[in-house]
Design an enzyme around this catalytic site. Structure first.
Site, PDB file in Angstrom:
ATOM      1  N   ASN A   1     -23.405 -50.444-110.785  1.00 37.74           N
ATOM      2  CA  ASN A   1     -24.848 -50.524-111.016  1.00 37.74           C
ATOM      3  C   ASN A   1     -25.531 -51.036-109.765  1.00 37.74           C
ATOM      4  O   ASN A   1     -24.930 -51.763-108.971  1.00 37.74           O
ATOM      5  CB  ASN A   1     -25.120 -51.485-112.194  1.00 37.74           C
ATOM      6  CG  ASN A   1     -26.610 -51.649-112.485  1.00 37.74           C
ATOM      7  OD1 ASN A   1     -27.323 -50.670-112.671  1.00 37.74           O
ATOM      8  ND2 ASN A   1     -27.081 -52.908-112.479  1.00 37.74           N
TER       9      ASN A   1
ATOM     10  N   GLU B   1     -32.388 -49.370-101.250  1.00 38.18           N
ATOM     11  CA  GLU B   1     -31.677 -48.639-102.319  1.00 38.18           C
ATOM     12  C   GLU B   1     -31.318 -47.234-101.843  1.00 38.18           C
ATOM     13  O   GLU B   1     -30.177 -46.776-101.946  1.00 38.18           O
ATOM     14  CB  GLU B   1     -32.553 -48.537-103.575  1.00 38.18           C
ATOM     15  CG  GLU B   1     -32.841 -49.844-104.253  1.00 38.18           C
ATOM     16  CD  GLU B   1     -33.883 -49.708-105.357  1.00 38.18           C
ATOM     17  OE1 GLU B   1     -34.486 -48.642-105.528  1.00 38.18           O
ATOM     18  OE2 GLU B   1     -34.070 -50.705-106.068  1.00 38.18           O
TER      19      GLU B   1
ATOM     20  N   GLY C   1     -35.833 -41.795-111.437  1.00 38.69           N
ATOM     21  CA  GLY C   1     -34.672 -41.145-110.843  1.00 38.69           C
ATOM     22  C   GLY C   1     -34.659 -41.008-109.343  1.00 38.69           C
ATOM     23  O   GLY C   1     -33.948 -40.148-108.806  1.00 38.69           O
ATOM     24  N   SER C   2     -35.412 -41.812-108.610  1.00 41.69           N
ATOM     25  CA  SER C   2     -35.392 -41.673-107.141  1.00 41.69           C
ATOM     26  C   SER C   2     -34.005 -41.990-106.578  1.00 41.69           C
ATOM     27  O   SER C   2     -33.568 -41.344-105.616  1.00 41.69           O
ATOM     28  CB  SER C   2     -36.456 -42.559-106.498  1.00 41.69           C
ATOM     29  OG  SER C   2     -36.091 -43.920-106.541  1.00 41.69           O
ATOM     30  N   ASN C   3     -33.308 -42.953-107.168  1.00 40.75           N
ATOM     31  CA  ASN C   3     -31.942 -43.243-106.697  1.00 40.75           C
ATOM     32  C   ASN C   3     -30.991 -42.108-107.078  1.00 40.75           C
ATOM     33  O   ASN C   3     -30.149 -41.701-106.282  1.00 40.75           O
ATOM     34  CB  ASN C   3     -31.446 -44.565-107.279  1.00 40.75           C
ATOM     35  CG  ASN C   3     -31.974 -45.754-106.508  1.00 40.75           C
ATOM     36  OD1 ASN C   3     -31.409 -46.140-105.488  1.00 40.75           O
ATOM     37  ND2 ASN C   3     -33.067 -46.334-106.967  1.00 40.75           N
TER      38      ASN C   3
ATOM     39  N   ASP D   1     -25.685 -57.502-115.357  1.00 43.45           N
ATOM     40  CA  ASP D   1     -25.731 -57.940-113.951  1.00 43.45           C
ATOM     41  C   ASP D   1     -24.721 -59.028-113.585  1.00 43.45           C
ATOM     42  O   ASP D   1     -24.960 -59.809-112.667  1.00 43.45           O
ATOM     43  CB  ASP D   1     -27.160 -58.463-113.614  1.00 43.45           C
ATOM     44  CG  ASP D   1     -28.197 -57.408-113.906  1.00 43.45           C
ATOM     45  OD1 ASP D   1     -29.303 -57.785-114.318  1.00 43.45           O
ATOM     46  OD2 ASP D   1     -27.883 -56.215-113.742  1.00 43.45           O
TER      47      ASP D   1
ATOM     48  N   HIS E   1     -28.769 -53.315-108.560  1.00 42.22           N
ATOM     49  CA  HIS E   1     -29.810 -54.232-109.051  1.00 42.22           C
ATOM     50  C   HIS E   1     -30.762 -54.512-107.888  1.00 42.22           C
ATOM     51  O   HIS E   1     -30.293 -54.800-106.764  1.00 42.22           O
ATOM     52  CB  HIS E   1     -29.187 -55.528-109.577  1.00 42.22           C
ATOM     53  CG  HIS E   1     -30.194 -56.448-110.198  1.00 42.22           C
ATOM     54  ND1 HIS E   1     -30.780 -56.183-111.423  1.00 42.22           N
ATOM     55  CD2 HIS E   1     -30.745 -57.597-109.742  1.00 42.22           C
ATOM     56  CE1 HIS E   1     -31.647 -57.155-111.698  1.00 42.22           C
ATOM     57  NE2 HIS E   1     -31.638 -58.017-110.698  1.00 42.22           N
TER      58      HIS E   1
HETATM   59  C1  GRF Z   1     -34.257 -49.304-109.030  1.00 45.51           C
HETATM   60  O1  GRF Z   1     -35.102 -50.348-108.579  1.00 45.51           O
HETATM   61  C2  GRF Z   1     -32.854 -49.829-109.193  1.00 45.51           C
HETATM   62  O2  GRF Z   1     -32.509 -50.861-108.281  1.00 45.51           O
HETATM   63  C3  GRF Z   1     -32.884 -50.369-110.593  1.00 45.51           C
HETATM   64  O3  GRF Z   1     -33.702 -49.476-111.325  1.00 45.51           O
HETATM   65  C4  GRF Z   1     -34.624 -48.853-110.434  1.00 45.51           C
HETATM   66  C5  GRF Z   1     -34.491 -47.359-110.619  1.00 45.51           C
HETATM   67  O4  GRF Z   1     -35.460 -46.698-109.881  1.00 45.51           O
HETATM   68  N1  GRF Z   1     -31.583 -50.480-111.185  1.00 45.51           N
HETATM   69  P1  GRF Z   1     -35.391 -45.071-109.815  1.00 45.51           P
HETATM   70  O5  GRF Z   1     -35.545 -44.563-111.216  1.00 45.51           O
HETATM   71  O6  GRF Z   1     -34.056 -44.708-109.228  1.00 45.51           O
HETATM   72  O7  GRF Z   1     -36.535 -44.682-108.903  1.00 45.51           O
END
Ligand code: GRF
Length: 189
Positions: free
Chosen positions: A101, A173, A12-14, A144, A103
């Site tokens: 999404n 990201e 969940g870092s994003n 994708d 990628h």
């Molecule tokens: C990220 O590399 C994103 O590009 C891909 O899944 C990964 C999720 O990472 N879709 P996180 O859980 O958000 O750290």
């Protein structure tokens, strides 16, 4: 107020960056985080940001229960932030041009079934690509393959491992995904 509904399967870092970015916004709310993984790190992050969480299983997704719950949050945008399952056609059809999404590669290279996480960066590394990056795209019923919204690249020819590539891509990201979401929602933070 525009509502975002997040989907995440992993750390969940994003998702965290997105919640952080829109904290205090008077235009956008992260209304909920949905996950197929009860152990997802994203869930505890959402709780920390007081974002409602919904955990679901494959049957609830395919039978339509998840669709109804998402609609209940009146989303302007559904954001897949590391969500590993393919969404059913009926689900995608219910939110035309409203699901995006991220990628961790420059699609159409290194996309499709099985191309997630370190698998992507390993393929880039083994092919000795000089650059990699991120692609934010609309989601359709194929992995994708939806229309590309934004791409950002970074040199990786100096990386000595796939993990080193992953770290450089993750910087992109975290920098760009929230900004692309704001652009898609036509709001300025
Ligand atoms: C990220 O590399 C994103 O590009 C891909 O899944 C990964 C999720 O990472 N879709 P996180 O859980 O958000 O750290």
């Amino acid at each position: 107020m525009k509502n975002i509904v997040l989907f995440a399967s992993g750390g969940g870092s994003n998702a965290e960056r997105i919640m952080q970015y829109f904290t205090g916004s008077n235009e956008v709310t992260v209304a909920a985080l949905f996950s197929n993984n009860p152990a997802a790190g994203a869930l505890s992050i959402a709780e920390r940001y007081m974002v409602p969480i919904v955990v679901f299983n494959k049957e609830q997704l395919t039978a339509g229960g998840v669709l109804l719950k998402v609609q209940g949050f009146n989303p302007s945008l559904l954001v897949l932030a590391g969500f590993l399952w393919k969404l059913p056609e009926a689900f995608v059809a219910a939110f035309p041009n409203k699901i995006i999404n991220i990628h961790p590669a420059l699609l159409p290279k290194y996309g499709g079934k099985g191309m997630y996480g370190i698998n992507v960066h390993r393929a880039v590394f083994e092919n000795k690509d000089a650059e990699s990056g991120i692609t934010v795209h609309y989601v359709n019923e194929h992995y994708d393959e939806g229309a590309v919204i934004a791409q950002h690249s970074v040199p990786v020819d100096g990386c000595r491992t796939p993990e080193a590539i992953a770290l450089k891509v993750q910087v992109l990201e975290h920098e760009y995904f929230p900004k692309v979401i704001a652009d898609v929602l036509n709001i300025s933070i």
